[in-house]
Each structure stands twice: as structure tokens, then as C-alpha cells.
Motif scaffolding. Sequence first.
Motif, short mmCIF file in Angstrom:
data_model
loop_
_atom_site.label_atom_id
_atom_site.label_comp_id
_atom_site.label_asym_id
_atom_site.label_seq_id
_atom_site.Cartn_x
_atom_site.Cartn_y
_atom_site.Cartn_z
N ASP A 56 4.11 11.40 7.39
CA ASP A 56 2.89 11.66 8.05
C ASP A 56 1.68 11.21 7.13
O ASP A 56 0.88 10.54 7.70
CB ASP A 56 2.80 13.06 8.71
CG ASP A 56 3.78 13.23 9.99
OD1 ASP A 56 4.11 12.01 10.41
OD2 ASP A 56 4.10 14.38 10.32
N GLU A 57 1.83 11.77 5.84
CA GLU A 57 0.84 11.47 4.72
C GLU A 57 0.38 10.10 4.67
O GLU A 57 -0.56 9.48 4.90
CB GLU A 57 1.01 12.11 3.58
CG GLU A 57 0.77 13.56 3.54
CD GLU A 57 0.95 14.01 2.24
OE1 GLU A 57 0.14 14.49 1.53
OE2 GLU A 57 2.42 13.96 1.68
N LEU A 58 1.70 9.35 4.64
CA LEU A 58 1.62 7.66 4.43
C LEU A 58 0.97 7.20 5.37
O LEU A 58 0.44 5.99 5.56
CB LEU A 58 3.23 7.30 4.02
CG LEU A 58 3.43 7.91 2.45
CD1 LEU A 58 5.07 7.47 2.46
CD2 LEU A 58 2.80 7.11 1.66
N ALA A 59 1.41 7.64 6.77
CA ALA A 59 1.11 6.85 7.94
C ALA A 59 -0.58 7.00 8.00
O ALA A 59 -1.17 6.25 8.49
CB ALA A 59 1.84 7.51 9.01
N GLU A 60 -0.98 8.18 7.87
CA GLU A 60 -2.30 8.44 8.06
C GLU A 60 -3.19 7.74 6.82
O GLU A 60 -4.27 7.12 7.22
CB GLU A 60 -2.69 10.00 7.62
CG GLU A 60 -4.27 10.35 7.79
CD GLU A 60 -4.70 10.39 9.31
OE1 GLU A 60 -5.88 10.06 9.18
OE2 GLU A 60 -3.93 10.56 9.96
N LEU A 61 -2.62 7.48 5.52
CA LEU A 61 -3.14 6.61 4.64
C LEU A 61 -3.26 5.26 5.06
O LEU A 61 -4.41 4.37 5.02
CB LEU A 61 -2.57 6.44 3.24
CG LEU A 61 -2.81 8.10 2.53
CD1 LEU A 61 -1.62 8.17 1.64
CD2 LEU A 61 -4.15 8.16 2.06
N ILE A 62 -2.02 4.75 5.65
CA ILE A 62 -2.14 3.44 6.23
C ILE A 62 -2.97 3.04 7.39
O ILE A 62 -3.77 2.14 7.65
CB ILE A 62 -0.53 3.11 6.74
CG1 ILE A 62 0.27 3.01 5.37
CG2 ILE A 62 -0.51 1.51 7.35
CD1 ILE A 62 -0.16 2.04 4.08
N PHE A 63 -3.11 4.02 8.32
CA PHE A 63 -3.90 3.94 9.23
C PHE A 63 -5.51 3.86 9.07
O PHE A 63 -6.33 3.18 9.53
CB PHE A 63 -3.58 5.43 10.25
CG PHE A 63 -4.98 5.53 11.31
CD1 PHE A 63 -4.99 4.94 12.35
CD2 PHE A 63 -5.84 6.57 11.33
CE1 PHE A 63 -6.08 5.05 13.61
CE2 PHE A 63 -6.87 6.89 12.11
CZ PHE A 63 -6.81 6.00 13.14
N GLU A 64 -5.97 4.64 7.99
CA GLU A 64 -7.31 4.65 7.37
C GLU A 64 -7.40 3.10 6.62
O GLU A 64 -8.59 2.80 6.86
CB GLU A 64 -7.40 5.94 6.43
CG GLU A 64 -7.52 7.09 7.09
CD GLU A 64 -7.59 8.14 6.06
OE1 GLU A 64 -7.34 8.08 4.64
OE2 GLU A 64 -7.35 9.44 6.37
N GLU A 65 -6.39 2.53 6.27
CA GLU A 65 -6.68 1.36 5.34
C GLU A 65 -6.73 0.21 6.15
O GLU A 65 -7.21 -1.12 5.90
CB GLU A 65 -5.61 1.19 4.46
CG GLU A 65 -5.84 2.14 3.14
CD GLU A 65 -4.78 2.24 2.11
OE1 GLU A 65 -3.93 0.95 2.13
OE2 GLU A 65 -4.25 3.01 1.59
N SER B 5 0.77 -1.06 0.07
CA SER B 5 0.00 0.04 0.13
C SER B 5 1.04 1.17 -0.06
O SER B 5 0.58 2.33 -0.76
CB SER B 5 -0.91 0.05 1.13
OG SER B 5 -1.85 -0.95 1.26
N VAL B 6 1.81 1.06 0.80
CA VAL B 6 2.74 2.19 0.96
C VAL B 6 3.56 2.53 -0.60
O VAL B 6 3.77 3.91 -0.93
CB VAL B 6 3.79 2.19 1.78
CG1 VAL B 6 5.15 3.47 1.58
CG2 VAL B 6 3.29 2.42 3.22
N TRP B 7 3.88 1.65 -1.15
CA TRP B 7 4.29 1.55 -2.55
C TRP B 7 3.41 2.23 -3.52
O TRP B 7 3.63 3.01 -4.30
CB TRP B 7 4.81 0.20 -3.16
CG TRP B 7 5.63 0.24 -4.30
CD1 TRP B 7 4.94 0.17 -5.58
CD2 TRP B 7 7.10 0.77 -4.57
NE1 TRP B 7 6.05 0.33 -6.66
CE2 TRP B 7 7.33 0.94 -5.72
CE3 TRP B 7 7.83 1.32 -3.60
CZ2 TRP B 7 8.46 1.18 -6.45
CZ3 TRP B 7 9.29 1.83 -4.56
CH2 TRP B 7 9.51 1.76 -5.89
#
Length: 92
Positions: free
Chosen positions: A54-63, A42-44
Motif C-alpha cells: 500500500d505504501e508503494l502504491a501510494e508513492l507510485i500514485f503520487e509520482e 521507482s518501486v525498486w
Amino acid sequence: MTLQKNTVIRNSKIAWQNIQDKVVLVSPKTMRIHIIHGSGGSVWEHLKKSRSEDELAELIFEEYDTTIESAKKDVQIFLDKLKKESLVLSGE
């Protein structure tokens, strides 16, 4: 390419492909193959454009079913590994 400070993006020189539920990366410089899955995949996918940790962490947190603290820690560790292998570029 000039990146904003504290952002990361895929290294465009890396060959990669989605295969089932995994992302397979090949570094032409080292000829090493890297296989990532789960939240790493997902990060990739999210790194198709420049993003901050921080943006990536937020996206992972949501997913995923995780805490924001855990997502931040995991994203940081994963990005450090990608940077070490020159699979991503960062605006430091």
C-alpha cells in the motif's frame, strides 16, 4: 533480517545499478539479468527500506499520472514477479 508482516525490501544479495533511465539487476544465484524502468524503477528505488504494498502504491500514485487502484494493481503484479525471482524479501 526479520521483516514486519506484509512488507517488502530489496534482497541485499542482488547486484544492481542505475544506468540512464533503467535499473539493471543481477542475481548472483541465477546469474540472470533483469532490466526495469519507469514505475518499476521507482518501486525498486523505494525498496531501499522496508515498505508495504500500500505504501508503494501510494508513492507510485503520487509520482505518476494514474489512479490509486491502478497503482495498487501494478505494484502487486510487479512485486509478485520480484518475489518469484527472489529479488526482494517479504515479511509474509
